[in-house]
Design a protein around this motif. Structure first.
Motif, PDB file in Angstrom:
ATOM      1  N   ALA A  87       4.370 -55.826  92.306  1.00  0.00           N
ATOM      2  CA  ALA A  87       4.996 -55.438  91.024  1.00  0.00           C
ATOM      3  C   ALA A  87       5.302 -53.899  90.452  1.00  0.00           C
ATOM      4  N   GLU A  88       4.449 -53.543  91.485  1.00  0.00           N
ATOM      5  CA  GLU A  88       5.162 -52.022  90.748  1.00  0.00           C
ATOM      6  C   GLU A  88       6.273 -51.418  92.092  1.00  0.00           C
ATOM      7  N   ASP A  89       6.706 -52.740  92.536  1.00  0.00           N
ATOM      8  CA  ASP A  89       8.357 -52.449  93.797  1.00  0.00           C
ATOM      9  C   ASP A  89       9.246 -52.893  93.218  1.00  0.00           C
ATOM     10  N   THR A  90       8.966 -53.611  92.182  1.00  0.00           N
ATOM     11  CA  THR A  90      10.072 -53.746  90.890  1.00  0.00           C
ATOM     12  C   THR A  90      10.918 -52.836  90.496  1.00  0.00           C
ATOM     13  N   ALA A  91      12.402 -52.874  91.092  1.00  0.00           N
ATOM     14  CA  ALA A  91      13.434 -51.825  90.335  1.00  0.00           C
ATOM     15  C   ALA A  91      14.805 -52.754  91.251  1.00  0.00           C
ATOM     16  N   VAL A  92      15.561 -51.811  90.677  1.00  0.00           N
ATOM     17  CA  VAL A  92      16.815 -51.728  91.580  1.00  0.00           C
ATOM     18  C   VAL A  92      16.818 -50.876  92.393  1.00  0.00           C
ATOM     19  N   TYR A  93      17.147 -51.557  94.015  1.00  0.00           N
ATOM     20  CA  TYR A  93      16.941 -50.464  94.712  1.00  0.00           C
ATOM     21  C   TYR A  93      18.515 -50.300  95.637  1.00  0.00           C
ATOM     22  N   TYR A  94      19.184 -48.600  95.519  1.00  0.00           N
ATOM     23  CA  TYR A  94      20.009 -48.194  95.898  1.00  0.00           C
ATOM     24  C   TYR A  94      20.308 -47.543  97.148  1.00  0.00           C
ATOM     25  N   CYS A  95      20.887 -47.642  97.884  1.00  0.00           N
ATOM     26  CA  CYS A  95      21.898 -46.979  98.697  1.00  0.00           C
ATOM     27  C   CYS A  95      22.643 -45.586  98.987  1.00  0.00           C
ATOM     28  N   ARG A  96      21.992 -44.656  99.481  1.00  0.00           N
ATOM     29  CA  ARG A  96      22.558 -43.532  99.378  1.00  0.00           C
ATOM     30  C   ARG A  96      23.184 -43.223 101.123  1.00  0.00           C
ATOM     31  N   ALA A  97      24.398 -42.568 100.905  1.00  0.00           N
ATOM     32  CA  ALA A  97      25.460 -41.626 102.010  1.00  0.00           C
ATOM     33  C   ALA A  97      25.894 -40.419 101.961  1.00  0.00           C
ATOM     34  N   THR A  98      24.870 -39.569 102.958  1.00  0.00           N
ATOM     35  CA  THR A  98      25.368 -38.246 102.418  1.00  0.00           C
ATOM     36  C   THR A  98      26.638 -37.874 103.330  1.00  0.00           C
ATOM     37  N   LYS A  99      27.424 -37.530 102.787  1.00  0.00           N
ATOM     38  CA  LYS A  99      28.367 -36.875 103.837  1.00  0.00           C
ATOM     39  C   LYS A  99      29.168 -35.740 103.858  1.00  0.00           C
ATOM     40  N   TRP A 100      28.836 -34.447 104.558  1.00  0.00           N
ATOM     41  CA  TRP A 100      29.703 -33.481 103.585  1.00  0.00           C
ATOM     42  C   TRP A 100      28.675 -32.755 102.533  1.00  0.00           C
ATOM     43  N   GLY A 101      27.209 -33.204 102.261  1.00  0.00           N
ATOM     44  CA  GLY A 101      26.714 -32.265 101.049  1.00  0.00           C
ATOM     45  C   GLY A 101      27.081 -33.414  99.940  1.00  0.00           C
ATOM     46  N   ARG A 102      27.946 -34.397 100.431  1.00  0.00           N
ATOM     47  CA  ARG A 102      28.308 -35.114  98.962  1.00  0.00           C
ATOM     48  C   ARG A 102      27.839 -36.907  99.428  1.00  0.00           C
ATOM     49  N   ASP A 103      26.932 -37.230  97.870  1.00  0.00           N
ATOM     50  CA  ASP A 103      26.573 -38.376  97.620  1.00  0.00           C
ATOM     51  C   ASP A 103      27.345 -39.607  97.626  1.00  0.00           C
ATOM     52  N   TYR A 104      27.294 -40.690  98.564  1.00  0.00           N
ATOM     53  CA  TYR A 104      27.697 -41.529  97.967  1.00  0.00           C
ATOM     54  C   TYR A 104      27.034 -43.000  98.077  1.00  0.00           C
ATOM     55  N   TRP A 105      27.317 -43.246  96.885  1.00  0.00           N
ATOM     56  CA  TRP A 105      26.174 -44.740  96.101  1.00  0.00           C
ATOM     57  C   TRP A 105      26.036 -45.756  96.007  1.00  0.00           C
ATOM     58  N   GLY A 106      25.617 -47.081  96.176  1.00  0.00           N
ATOM     59  CA  GLY A 106      26.159 -48.084  96.719  1.00  0.00           C
ATOM     60  C   GLY A 106      26.016 -48.845  94.819  1.00  0.00           C
ATOM     61  N   LYS A 107      26.073 -49.919  94.613  1.00  0.00           N
ATOM     62  CA  LYS A 107      25.802 -50.116  93.424  1.00  0.00           C
ATOM     63  C   LYS A 107      24.532 -51.391  92.692  1.00  0.00           C
ATOM     64  N   GLY A 108      23.827 -50.876  93.971  1.00  0.00           N
ATOM     65  CA  GLY A 108      22.515 -51.816  93.852  1.00  0.00           C
ATOM     66  C   GLY A 108      22.474 -53.072  93.986  1.00  0.00           C
ATOM     67  N   THR A 109      20.455 -53.663  94.897  1.00  0.00           N
ATOM     68  CA  THR A 109      20.329 -54.556  94.369  1.00  0.00           C
ATOM     69  C   THR A 109      18.688 -54.870  93.867  1.00  0.00           C
ATOM     70  N   LEU A 110      18.897 -55.485  93.199  1.00  0.00           N
ATOM     71  CA  LEU A 110      17.446 -56.061  92.639  1.00  0.00           C
ATOM     72  C   LEU A 110      16.322 -56.772  93.596  1.00  0.00           C
ATOM     73  N   VAL A 111      14.890 -56.055  93.070  1.00  0.00           N
ATOM     74  CA  VAL A 111      13.945 -56.522  93.701  1.00  0.00           C
ATOM     75  C   VAL A 111      13.259 -56.976  92.534  1.00  0.00           C
ATOM     76  N   THR A 112      12.747 -57.992  92.986  1.00  0.00           N
ATOM     77  CA  THR A 112      11.252 -59.098  91.644  1.00  0.00           C
ATOM     78  C   THR A 112      10.709 -59.115  92.050  1.00  0.00           C
ATOM     79  N   VAL A 113       9.490 -58.385  91.967  1.00  0.00           N
ATOM     80  CA  VAL A 113       7.619 -59.025  92.781  1.00  0.00           C
ATOM     81  C   VAL A 113       7.089 -59.541  91.843  1.00  0.00           C
ATOM     82  N   SER A 114       7.358 -60.853  92.096  1.00  0.00           N
ATOM     83  CA  SER A 114       6.595 -61.555  90.785  1.00  0.00           C
ATOM     84  C   SER A 114       5.471 -63.105  91.317  1.00  0.00           C
TER      85      SER A 114
END
Length: 115
Positions: A87-114
């Motif tokens: 249950a503690e893993d329940t969260a929105v999971y985001y991916c990040r890509a780093t390019k030349w010191g700048r971070d780019y983020w996705g909008k996330g995907t929800l993981v629900t453990v229940s």
């Protein structure tokens, strides 16, 4: 610009597994690392796992032995295999890509453990 898109989230029972995928597109030349982060309700975003283009990985103590980050055949993809979810893993999971010191983020995907 770099676009980052996550997929693979969903509802899973405690003890189950999920595999998240992340793909970066657009101006991907120069990406030197990707990673997964998560944000649970009422909590700050936290690191889950990272991987460099050289294949070096790191992960949070809370997921060691349960989660595995890996890169796809293309340098702009990354996966997160999550086992023994609780249950503690329940969260929105985001991916990040780093390019030349700048971070780019996705909008996330929800993981629900229940159950």
């Amino acid at each position: 610009q770099v676009q980052v898109v996550e997929s693979g989230g969903g509802l899973v029972q405690p003890g189950g597994s999920l595999r998240l995928s992340c793909a970066a597109s657009g101006s991907i030349f120069g990406i030197n690392g990707m990673g997964w982060y998560r944000q649970a309700p009422g909590k700050e975003r936290e690191l889950v796992a990272t991987i460099t283009t050289g294949g070096s990985t790191d992960c949070a103590d809370s997921v060691k032995g349960r989660f595995t980050i890996s890169g796809g055949n293309a340098k702009n993809t990354v996966y997160l295999q999550m086992n023994s979810l609780n249950a503690e893993d329940t969260a929105v999971y985001y991916c990040r890509a780093t390019k030349w010191g700048r971070d780019y983020w996705g909008k996330g995907t929800l993981v629900t453990v229940s159950s």
